[in-house]
Design a protein around this motif. Structure first.
Motif, PDB file in Angstrom:
ATOM      1  N   LEU A  57       2.826  21.254 -16.132  1.00  0.00           N
ATOM      2  CA  LEU A  57       2.075  22.100 -15.193  1.00  0.00           C
ATOM      3  C   LEU A  57       0.599  21.706 -15.158  1.00  0.00           C
ATOM      4  O   LEU A  57      -0.011  21.657 -14.087  1.00  0.00           O
ATOM      5  N   ALA A  58       0.015  21.424 -16.310  1.00  0.00           N
ATOM      6  CA  ALA A  58      -1.384  21.001 -16.339  1.00  0.00           C
ATOM      7  C   ALA A  58      -1.565  19.710 -15.564  1.00  0.00           C
ATOM      8  O   ALA A  58      -2.521  19.569 -14.782  1.00  0.00           O
ATOM      9  N   ASP A  59      -0.650  18.767 -15.736  1.00  0.00           N
ATOM     10  CA  ASP A  59      -0.733  17.507 -14.992  1.00  0.00           C
ATOM     11  C   ASP A  59      -0.580  17.740 -13.493  1.00  0.00           C
ATOM     12  O   ASP A  59      -1.295  17.152 -12.677  1.00  0.00           O
ATOM     13  N   ARG A  60       0.372  18.612 -13.121  1.00  0.00           N
ATOM     14  CA  ARG A  60       0.637  18.857 -11.704  1.00  0.00           C
ATOM     15  C   ARG A  60      -0.584  19.439 -11.000  1.00  0.00           C
ATOM     16  O   ARG A  60      -0.889  19.088  -9.859  1.00  0.00           O
ATOM     17  N   TYR A  61      -1.324  20.313 -11.683  1.00  0.00           N
ATOM     18  CA  TYR A  61      -2.464  20.982 -11.063  1.00  0.00           C
ATOM     19  C   TYR A  61      -3.801  20.326 -11.405  1.00  0.00           C
ATOM     20  O   TYR A  61      -4.851  20.802 -10.991  1.00  0.00           O
ATOM     21  N   GLY A  62      -3.759  19.240 -12.159  1.00  0.00           N
ATOM     22  CA  GLY A  62      -4.993  18.538 -12.490  1.00  0.00           C
ATOM     23  C   GLY A  62      -5.901  19.331 -13.404  1.00  0.00           C
ATOM     24  O   GLY A  62      -7.135  19.260 -13.286  1.00  0.00           O
ATOM     25  N   ILE A  63      -5.312  20.079 -14.343  1.00  0.00           N
ATOM     26  CA  ILE A  63      -6.078  20.908 -15.271  1.00  0.00           C
ATOM     27  C   ILE A  63      -6.282  20.159 -16.591  1.00  0.00           C
ATOM     28  O   ILE A  63      -5.327  19.650 -17.177  1.00  0.00           O
ATOM     29  N   THR A  64      -7.515  20.104 -17.051  1.00  0.00           N
ATOM     30  CA  THR A  64      -7.826  19.539 -18.359  1.00  0.00           C
ATOM     31  C   THR A  64      -7.929  20.671 -19.374  1.00  0.00           C
ATOM     32  O   THR A  64      -8.731  21.588 -19.211  1.00  0.00           O
ATOM     33  N   MET A  65      -7.115  20.598 -20.409  1.00  0.00           N
ATOM     34  CA  MET A  65      -7.184  21.580 -21.494  1.00  0.00           C
ATOM     35  C   MET A  65      -8.126  21.001 -22.555  1.00  0.00           C
ATOM     36  O   MET A  65      -7.751  20.135 -23.334  1.00  0.00           O
ATOM     37  N   ASP A  66      -9.357  21.480 -22.566  1.00  0.00           N
ATOM     38  CA  ASP A  66     -10.393  20.906 -23.415  1.00  0.00           C
ATOM     39  C   ASP A  66     -10.327  21.404 -24.852  1.00  0.00           C
ATOM     40  O   ASP A  66     -10.808  20.720 -25.766  1.00  0.00           O
ATOM     41  N   ALA A  67      -9.794  22.595 -25.052  1.00  0.00           N
ATOM     42  CA  ALA A  67      -9.715  23.171 -26.397  1.00  0.00           C
ATOM     43  C   ALA A  67      -8.535  24.128 -26.445  1.00  0.00           C
ATOM     44  O   ALA A  67      -8.098  24.657 -25.415  1.00  0.00           O
ATOM     45  N   LEU A  68      -8.035  24.336 -27.659  1.00  0.00           N
ATOM     46  CA  LEU A  68      -6.918  25.242 -27.893  1.00  0.00           C
ATOM     47  C   LEU A  68      -7.359  26.301 -28.889  1.00  0.00           C
ATOM     48  O   LEU A  68      -7.931  25.980 -29.942  1.00  0.00           O
ATOM     49  N   SER A  69      -7.101  27.553 -28.587  1.00  0.00           N
ATOM     50  CA  SER A  69      -7.451  28.631 -29.505  1.00  0.00           C
ATOM     51  C   SER A  69      -6.608  28.549 -30.772  1.00  0.00           C
ATOM     52  O   SER A  69      -5.379  28.475 -30.716  1.00  0.00           O
ATOM     53  N   GLY A  70      -7.308  28.557 -31.916  1.00  0.00           N
ATOM     54  CA  GLY A  70      -6.615  28.555 -33.200  1.00  0.00           C
ATOM     55  C   GLY A  70      -7.158  29.623 -34.125  1.00  0.00           C
ATOM     56  O   GLY A  70      -7.126  29.472 -35.343  1.00  0.00           O
ATOM     57  N   THR A  71      -7.668  30.688 -33.558  1.00  0.00           N
ATOM     58  CA  THR A  71      -8.415  31.678 -34.341  1.00  0.00           C
ATOM     59  C   THR A  71      -7.510  32.532 -35.223  1.00  0.00           C
ATOM     60  O   THR A  71      -6.532  33.124 -34.759  1.00  0.00           O
ATOM     61  N   PHE A  72      -7.852  32.541 -36.504  1.00  0.00           N
ATOM     62  CA  PHE A  72      -7.322  33.509 -37.459  1.00  0.00           C
ATOM     63  C   PHE A  72      -8.466  33.824 -38.413  1.00  0.00           C
ATOM     64  O   PHE A  72      -9.507  33.158 -38.397  1.00  0.00           O
ATOM     65  N   ASN A  73      -8.311  34.848 -39.221  1.00  0.00           N
ATOM     66  CA  ASN A  73      -9.392  35.296 -40.090  1.00  0.00           C
ATOM     67  C   ASN A  73      -9.448  34.424 -41.347  1.00  0.00           C
ATOM     68  O   ASN A  73      -8.672  34.601 -42.279  1.00  0.00           O
ATOM     69  N   MET A  74     -10.407  33.486 -41.369  1.00  0.00           N
ATOM     70  CA  MET A  74     -10.482  32.518 -42.457  1.00  0.00           C
ATOM     71  C   MET A  74     -10.954  33.117 -43.773  1.00  0.00           C
ATOM     72  O   MET A  74     -10.814  32.482 -44.826  1.00  0.00           O
ATOM     73  N   ILE A  75     -11.523  34.331 -43.748  1.00  0.00           N
ATOM     74  CA  ILE A  75     -11.905  35.005 -45.004  1.00  0.00           C
ATOM     75  C   ILE A  75     -11.223  36.374 -45.108  1.00  0.00           C
ATOM     76  O   ILE A  75     -11.757  37.298 -45.725  1.00  0.00           O
ATOM     77  N   ASP A  76     -10.065  36.483 -44.481  1.00  0.00           N
ATOM     78  CA  ASP A  76      -9.304  37.744 -44.537  1.00  0.00           C
ATOM     79  C   ASP A  76      -9.221  38.237 -45.989  1.00  0.00           C
ATOM     80  O   ASP A  76      -8.868  37.476 -46.896  1.00  0.00           O
ATOM     81  N   PRO A  77      -9.566  39.503 -46.232  1.00  0.00           N
ATOM     82  CA  PRO A  77      -9.461  40.021 -47.604  1.00  0.00           C
ATOM     83  C   PRO A  77      -8.026  40.067 -48.118  1.00  0.00           C
ATOM     84  O   PRO A  77      -7.802  40.138 -49.329  1.00  0.00           O
ATOM     85  N   ASP A  78      -7.055  40.014 -47.196  1.00  0.00           N
ATOM     86  CA  ASP A  78      -5.645  39.957 -47.578  1.00  0.00           C
ATOM     87  C   ASP A  78      -5.264  38.484 -47.748  1.00  0.00           C
ATOM     88  O   ASP A  78      -5.147  37.742 -46.768  1.00  0.00           O
ATOM     89  N   GLU A  79      -5.086  38.071 -48.976  1.00  0.00           N
ATOM     90  CA  GLU A  79      -4.819  36.657 -49.264  1.00  0.00           C
ATOM     91  C   GLU A  79      -3.535  36.176 -48.600  1.00  0.00           C
ATOM     92  O   GLU A  79      -3.435  35.017 -48.164  1.00  0.00           O
ATOM     93  N   GLY A  80      -2.541  37.044 -48.497  1.00  0.00           N
ATOM     94  CA  GLY A  80      -1.282  36.673 -47.856  1.00  0.00           C
ATOM     95  C   GLY A  80      -1.463  36.360 -46.388  1.00  0.00           C
ATOM     96  O   GLY A  80      -0.904  35.377 -45.879  1.00  0.00           O
ATOM     97  N   ARG A  81      -2.229  37.198 -45.693  1.00  0.00           N
ATOM     98  CA  ARG A  81      -2.485  36.941 -44.272  1.00  0.00           C
ATOM     99  C   ARG A  81      -3.294  35.657 -44.097  1.00  0.00           C
ATOM    100  O   ARG A  81      -3.079  34.897 -43.153  1.00  0.00           O
ATOM    101  N   ARG A  82      -4.236  35.441 -45.011  1.00  0.00           N
ATOM    102  CA  ARG A  82      -5.057  34.231 -44.940  1.00  0.00           C
ATOM    103  C   ARG A  82      -4.187  32.987 -45.122  1.00  0.00           C
ATOM    104  O   ARG A  82      -4.329  32.008 -44.393  1.00  0.00           O
ATOM    105  N   GLU A  83      -3.285  33.048 -46.058  1.00  0.00           N
ATOM    106  CA  GLU A  83      -2.377  31.926 -46.295  1.00  0.00           C
ATOM    107  C   GLU A  83      -1.487  31.694 -45.079  1.00  0.00           C
ATOM    108  O   GLU A  83      -1.247  30.545 -44.672  1.00  0.00           O
ATOM    109  N   GLN A  84      -0.992  32.770 -44.475  1.00  0.00           N
ATOM    110  CA  GLN A  84      -0.164  32.634 -43.278  1.00  0.00           C
ATOM    111  C   GLN A  84      -0.953  31.980 -42.152  1.00  0.00           C
ATOM    112  O   GLN A  84      -0.437  31.108 -41.441  1.00  0.00           O
TER     113      GLN A  84
END
Length: 275
Positions: A57-84
């Protein structure tokens, strides 16, 4: 410099409709979120069939995907969630490589137990910094293995909350795979607004050489600091764009923090500011 937009701006629309709408508005660059394709933002596994649909679809419409969201809480106080989050981020880097997306965005995070975008005083502790560096080591390894750049920005609510801390972070990590997403609206606390030129220039002095992506949202002084559509607030976009150009940045200026109904007006505003 061209105009881009967060794909999540077009909520509750199928992906083809999102790309079609972008093209109709003269926008061909996006910071992509997999939720726009009906997936989890950070999936646990790769769905190559679904990812191939996104590429086609991106190729068909000529869309450049410059970045991808990868946000998670890198200092989450819950170590399990941080590991996940770290495990899912490994998958995200493989997805970015599959989709030919060069940048995956980070959220350095907050010690707040419920919301990574809410400030917590424990963000200032050495233990939070230590957890950030440990999470960074994990995600950086994934980025390097997949040829991906990690993009980090200053966020008033996160542990990396000033350009000075962002500079310290980059220098401490010391990797060409960790770079800056510049967002002028994120640089200000209310008391700093009267010193706008100084704040912007100092931020670019500290971080300008490491910018890989630039955001275009604005801020209002209503209720402290609140984010609004580009052109609707206080940010000096003429200076902001001039500093981006002077730093050597020539990538997209990515709109976010706005409603679909505000896109046309913000695009026109940015075109005037860039001219």
């Amino acid at each position: 410099m061209e105009i881009g937009i967060f794909s999540r701006t077009y909520e509750h629309m199928p992906l083809e409709a999102i790309f079609r709408e972008m093209v109709s508005q003269g926008i061909r660059h996006t910071q992509f979120n997999l939720s726009s394709a009906g997936m989890d933002t950070l999936p646990a596994v790769m769905d190559e069939e679904k990812l191939m649909e996104i590429r086609e679809l991106a190729d068909r419409y000529g869309i450049t995907m410059d970045a991808l969201s990868g946000t998670f809480n890198m200092i989450d106080p819950d170590e399990g969630r941080r590991e996940q989050g770290c495990r899912q981020f490994e998958t995200q880097c493989r997805i970015a490589r599959f989709l030919d997306i060069p940048i995956v965005t980070l959220c350095t995070g907050s010690r707040h137990p419920a919301d990574k975008w809410t400030w917590h005083p424990d963000n200032l502790t050495e233990s939070a910094w230590s957890d950030l560096m440990r999470s960074t080591e994990r995600v950086l390894r994934s980025a390097q293995d997949n040829g991906i750049i990690l993009g980090v920005e200053t966020e008033a609510s996160n542990i990396i909350c000033t350009p000075e801390k962002a500079r310290r972070y980059l220098d401490a990590v010391g990797s060409p795979n960790l770079k800056i997403i510049m967002d002028g609206a994120n640089l200000f606390h209310k008391e700093e607004v009267p010193h706008m030129e100084q704040v912007l220039r100092e931020a670019f002095d500290a971080l300008g050489r490491d910018i890989v992506l630039a955001h275009a949202k604005d801020f209002s002084l209503t209720d402290g600091i609140s984010f609004v559509a580009a052109g609707e607030g206080e940010l000096d976009f003429s200076l902001y764009i001039r500093l981006l150009k002077t730093s050597g940045y020539n990538g997209p200026l990515v709109l976010h923090g706005l409603a679909v109904s505000q896109i046309e007006k913000s695009v026109a505003f940015l075109k005037r500011a860039m001219a």
